[in-house]
Enzyme design. Sequence first.
Site, PDB file in Angstrom:
ATOM      1  N   ASN A   1       0.839  -1.193   0.000  1.00 15.38           N
ATOM      2  CA  ASN A   1       0.000   0.000   0.000  1.00 15.38           C
ATOM      3  C   ASN A   1       0.875   1.245   0.000  1.00 15.38           C
ATOM      4  O   ASN A   1       1.946   1.283   0.608  1.00 15.38           O
ATOM      5  CB  ASN A   1      -0.995  -0.003   1.162  1.00 15.38           C
ATOM      6  CG  ASN A   1      -0.369  -0.121   2.531  1.00 15.38           C
ATOM      7  OD1 ASN A   1       0.594  -0.852   2.731  1.00 15.38           O
ATOM      8  ND2 ASN A   1      -0.926   0.585   3.487  1.00 15.38           N
TER       9      ASN A   1
ATOM     10  N   GLU B   1       0.301   5.397   0.381  1.00 12.75           N
ATOM     11  CA  GLU B   1      -0.619   6.497   0.687  1.00 12.75           C
ATOM     12  C   GLU B   1      -0.021   7.829   0.269  1.00 12.75           C
ATOM     13  O   GLU B   1       1.197   7.963   0.121  1.00 12.75           O
ATOM     14  CB  GLU B   1      -0.918   6.518   2.192  1.00 12.75           C
ATOM     15  CG  GLU B   1      -1.589   5.260   2.662  1.00 12.75           C
ATOM     16  CD  GLU B   1      -1.775   5.195   4.159  1.00 12.75           C
ATOM     17  OE1 GLU B   1      -2.451   4.267   4.614  1.00 12.75           O
ATOM     18  OE2 GLU B   1      -1.233   6.056   4.893  1.00 12.75           O
TER      19      GLU B   1
ATOM     20  N   GLU C   1      -3.136  -4.538  -3.389  1.00 12.71           N
ATOM     21  CA  GLU C   1      -3.647  -5.310  -4.518  1.00 12.71           C
ATOM     22  C   GLU C   1      -3.604  -4.490  -5.803  1.00 12.71           C
ATOM     23  O   GLU C   1      -3.241  -4.999  -6.868  1.00 12.71           O
ATOM     24  CB  GLU C   1      -5.092  -5.765  -4.254  1.00 12.71           C
ATOM     25  CG  GLU C   1      -5.251  -6.656  -3.049  1.00 12.71           C
ATOM     26  CD  GLU C   1      -5.469  -5.895  -1.736  1.00 12.71           C
ATOM     27  OE1 GLU C   1      -5.961  -6.514  -0.787  1.00 12.71           O
ATOM     28  OE2 GLU C   1      -5.153  -4.683  -1.657  1.00 12.71           O
TER      29      GLU C   1
ATOM     30  N   CYS D   1     -10.209  -4.922   0.235  1.00 12.39           N
ATOM     31  CA  CYS D   1     -11.343  -4.002   0.347  1.00 12.39           C
ATOM     32  C   CYS D   1     -12.268  -4.196  -0.860  1.00 12.39           C
ATOM     33  O   CYS D   1     -11.922  -4.885  -1.818  1.00 12.39           O
ATOM     34  CB  CYS D   1     -10.855  -2.555   0.426  1.00 12.39           C
ATOM     35  SG  CYS D   1     -10.171  -1.905  -1.122  1.00 12.39           S
TER      36      CYS D   1
END
Length: 132
Positions: free
Chosen positions: A41, A43, A54, A85
């Site tokens: 991930n 951010e 993903e 998610c």
Amino acid sequence: MSQDLFEAARNAMKNHYSPYSDFPSGAAIRGEDGKIYAGCNIEVASYPEGWCAETTAIGCMIVGGARKILEVAVIAERTDDFTPCGGCRQRLAEFADHDTPVHLCDRNGIVKTVTMTDLMPFAFGGEALADR
């Protein structure tokens, strides 16, 4: 065979950039070419914009020339049997089959394996958008 996906997802998670959520995650995809594509991930200051693990792995797969997901492993540092998610489920479904295995992992390995249908039982694809 799935152990290599787990290790790739766990190693990718180590490279996370999550200063806002402090929620490291990793994913690894086996493409139809047999190669493993991993992601973490990432951010940005306009949080929650950014990339899930993903999404990053799918992007790497596409850049690498593969178009089909054969198998997926996902992991989060602070959660056991982490699941993608909703947005990532749709992204994975775009490139996977209904029976594609998705391995949910903790720090030690695969905890549970489910299919894309288990994660998204009423998924739709591009055919739903076709002009009729």
